[in-house]
Design a protein around this motif. Structure first.
Motif, PDB file in Angstrom:
ATOM      1  N   GLU A 199       0.733  -1.222   0.025  1.00 47.88           N
ATOM      2  CA  GLU A 199      -0.147  -0.065  -0.021  1.00 47.88           C
ATOM      3  C   GLU A 199       0.783   1.379  -0.030  1.00 47.88           C
ATOM      4  O   GLU A 199       0.449   2.174  -0.751  1.00 47.88           O
ATOM      5  N   HIS A 200       1.945   1.362   0.837  1.00 46.62           N
ATOM      6  CA  HIS A 200       2.771   2.395   0.935  1.00 46.62           C
ATOM      7  C   HIS A 200       3.309   2.635  -0.663  1.00 46.62           C
ATOM      8  O   HIS A 200       3.476   3.670  -0.987  1.00 46.62           O
ATOM      9  N   ASP A 201       3.834   1.528  -1.291  1.00 47.02           N
ATOM     10  CA  ASP A 201       4.139   1.786  -2.578  1.00 47.02           C
ATOM     11  C   ASP A 201       3.207   2.252  -3.459  1.00 47.02           C
ATOM     12  O   ASP A 201       3.456   3.327  -4.438  1.00 47.02           O
ATOM     13  N   ARG A 202       2.083   1.821  -3.360  1.00 48.69           N
ATOM     14  CA  ARG A 202       0.908   2.353  -4.359  1.00 48.69           C
ATOM     15  C   ARG A 202       0.683   3.695  -4.330  1.00 48.69           C
ATOM     16  O   ARG A 202       0.653   4.553  -5.093  1.00 48.69           O
ATOM     17  N   VAL A 203       0.441   4.213  -2.801  1.00 54.12           N
ATOM     18  CA  VAL A 203       0.316   5.529  -2.628  1.00 54.12           C
ATOM     19  C   VAL A 203       1.348   6.354  -2.830  1.00 54.12           C
ATOM     20  O   VAL A 203       1.386   7.533  -3.616  1.00 54.12           O
ATOM     21  N   GLU A 204       2.497   5.906  -2.539  1.00 55.50           N
ATOM     22  CA  GLU A 204       3.815   6.850  -3.135  1.00 55.50           C
ATOM     23  C   GLU A 204       3.801   6.969  -4.547  1.00 55.50           C
ATOM     24  O   GLU A 204       3.873   8.348  -5.080  1.00 55.50           O
ATOM     25  N   ALA A 205       3.523   6.147  -5.263  1.00 54.88           N
ATOM     26  CA  ALA A 205       3.309   6.022  -6.788  1.00 54.88           C
ATOM     27  C   ALA A 205       2.313   7.178  -7.390  1.00 54.88           C
ATOM     28  O   ALA A 205       2.645   8.008  -8.205  1.00 54.88           O
ATOM     29  N   GLU A 206       1.158   6.994  -6.678  1.00 56.85           N
ATOM     30  CA  GLU A 206      -0.053   7.942  -6.924  1.00 56.85           C
ATOM     31  C   GLU A 206       0.322   9.384  -6.478  1.00 56.85           C
ATOM     32  O   GLU A 206       0.018  10.180  -7.458  1.00 56.85           O
ATOM     33  N   PHE A 207       1.063   9.547  -5.440  1.00 57.87           N
ATOM     34  CA  PHE A 207       1.591  10.807  -4.997  1.00 57.87           C
ATOM     35  C   PHE A 207       2.291  11.704  -6.127  1.00 57.87           C
ATOM     36  O   PHE A 207       1.891  12.661  -6.534  1.00 57.87           O
ATOM     37  N   TRP A 208       3.409  10.768  -6.432  1.00 58.74           N
ATOM     38  CA  TRP A 208       4.387  11.400  -7.634  1.00 58.74           C
ATOM     39  C   TRP A 208       3.875  11.421  -9.147  1.00 58.74           C
ATOM     40  O   TRP A 208       4.129  12.454  -9.671  1.00 58.74           O
ATOM     41  N   GLN A 209       2.818  10.479  -9.247  1.00 59.96           N
ATOM     42  CA  GLN A 209       2.024  10.957 -10.557  1.00 59.96           C
ATOM     43  C   GLN A 209       1.161  12.176 -10.329  1.00 59.96           C
ATOM     44  O   GLN A 209       1.214  12.649 -11.659  1.00 59.96           O
ATOM     45  N   GLU A 210       0.530  12.301  -9.301  1.00 60.40           N
ATOM     46  CA  GLU A 210      -0.118  13.423  -9.275  1.00 60.40           C
ATOM     47  C   GLU A 210       0.899  14.734  -9.290  1.00 60.40           C
ATOM     48  O   GLU A 210       0.462  15.743  -9.862  1.00 60.40           O
ATOM     49  N   ILE A 211       1.844  14.839  -8.628  1.00 59.18           N
ATOM     50  CA  ILE A 211       2.853  15.989  -8.673  1.00 59.18           C
ATOM     51  C   ILE A 211       3.353  15.957 -10.189  1.00 59.18           C
ATOM     52  O   ILE A 211       3.366  17.356 -10.556  1.00 59.18           O
ATOM     53  N   ASP A 212       3.585  15.064 -10.734  1.00 59.14           N
ATOM     54  CA  ASP A 212       4.056  15.189 -12.173  1.00 59.14           C
ATOM     55  C   ASP A 212       3.030  15.859 -13.049  1.00 59.14           C
ATOM     56  O   ASP A 212       3.271  16.616 -13.916  1.00 59.14           O
ATOM     57  N   ALA A 213       1.484  15.514 -12.951  1.00 62.69           N
ATOM     58  CA  ALA A 213       0.834  16.268 -13.611  1.00 62.69           C
ATOM     59  C   ALA A 213       0.603  17.845 -13.063  1.00 62.69           C
ATOM     60  O   ALA A 213       0.588  18.646 -14.123  1.00 62.69           O
ATOM     61  N   LEU A 214       0.821  18.029 -12.097  1.00 64.04           N
ATOM     62  CA  LEU A 214       0.616  19.319 -11.440  1.00 64.04           C
ATOM     63  C   LEU A 214       1.708  20.011 -11.840  1.00 64.04           C
ATOM     64  O   LEU A 214       1.407  21.420 -12.118  1.00 64.04           O
ATOM     65  N   GLN A 215       2.952  19.746 -11.939  1.00 67.89           N
ATOM     66  CA  GLN A 215       4.052  20.565 -12.581  1.00 67.89           C
ATOM     67  C   GLN A 215       3.844  21.086 -13.764  1.00 67.89           C
ATOM     68  O   GLN A 215       4.641  21.919 -14.305  1.00 67.89           O
ATOM     69  N   GLU A 216       2.768  20.550 -14.745  1.00 68.40           N
ATOM     70  CA  GLU A 216       2.705  21.176 -15.917  1.00 68.40           C
ATOM     71  C   GLU A 216       1.779  22.340 -16.111  1.00 68.40           C
ATOM     72  O   GLU A 216       1.295  22.854 -17.228  1.00 68.40           O
ATOM     73  N   ARG A 217       1.213  22.631 -14.795  1.00 68.65           N
ATOM     74  CA  ARG A 217       0.110  23.714 -14.762  1.00 68.65           C
ATOM     75  C   ARG A 217       0.516  25.170 -15.343  1.00 68.65           C
ATOM     76  O   ARG A 217      -0.359  25.762 -16.063  1.00 68.65           O
ATOM     77  N   TYR A 218       1.757  25.588 -15.109  1.00 73.18           N
ATOM     78  CA  TYR A 218       2.168  26.769 -15.427  1.00 73.18           C
ATOM     79  C   TYR A 218       3.732  26.727 -15.329  1.00 73.18           C
ATOM     80  O   TYR A 218       4.281  25.910 -14.590  1.00 73.18           O
ATOM     81  N   HIS A 219       4.384  27.738 -16.125  1.00 71.59           N
ATOM     82  CA  HIS A 219       5.875  27.694 -16.364  1.00 71.59           C
ATOM     83  C   HIS A 219       6.383  28.270 -14.783  1.00 71.59           C
ATOM     84  O   HIS A 219       5.842  29.211 -14.134  1.00 71.59           O
TER      85      HIS A 219
END
Length: 93
Positions: free
Chosen positions: A27-47
């Motif tokens: 579960e920790h691995d799954r949650v960690e992966a989901e967190f960083w995937q969300e951060i990856d999407a968020l970093q594209e929001r603006y320059h």
């Protein structure tokens, strides 16, 4: 006071604890992966979003890059192959 357990009870208990520990790690691995995937999407929001995310998480920008690359899902484009990055490399296709 409860009686001392026999060897079978101790073995059974160890097996149950090992299963619980494995579930926790999974579960920790799954949650960690989901967190960083969300951060990856968020970093594209603006320059400059990556820098703001790094400040909010109190980490270096390089860690954001490494972790998002590590946990990037296969259906998300690589930031280096994003349309914006491709336009910068080849402005007139």
């Amino acid at each position: 006071m409860t009686p001392r357990p026999d060897d079978q009870a101790r073995t059974e208990l160890r097996d149950l604890v090992a299963k619980a520990k494995q579930r926790r790690e999974t579960e920790h691995d799954r949650v960690e992966a989901e967190f960083w995937q969300e951060i990856d999407a968020l970093q594209e929001r603006y320059h400059g979003a990556q820098l703001d995310i790094a400040a909010a998480l109190d980490v270096k920008r390089n860690q954001i890059l490494r972790q998002t690359k590590r946990y990037r899902s296969t259906n998300q484009p690589d930031a280096n192959n994003s349309p914006t990055a491709l336009r910068k490399e080849n402005p007139h296709p």
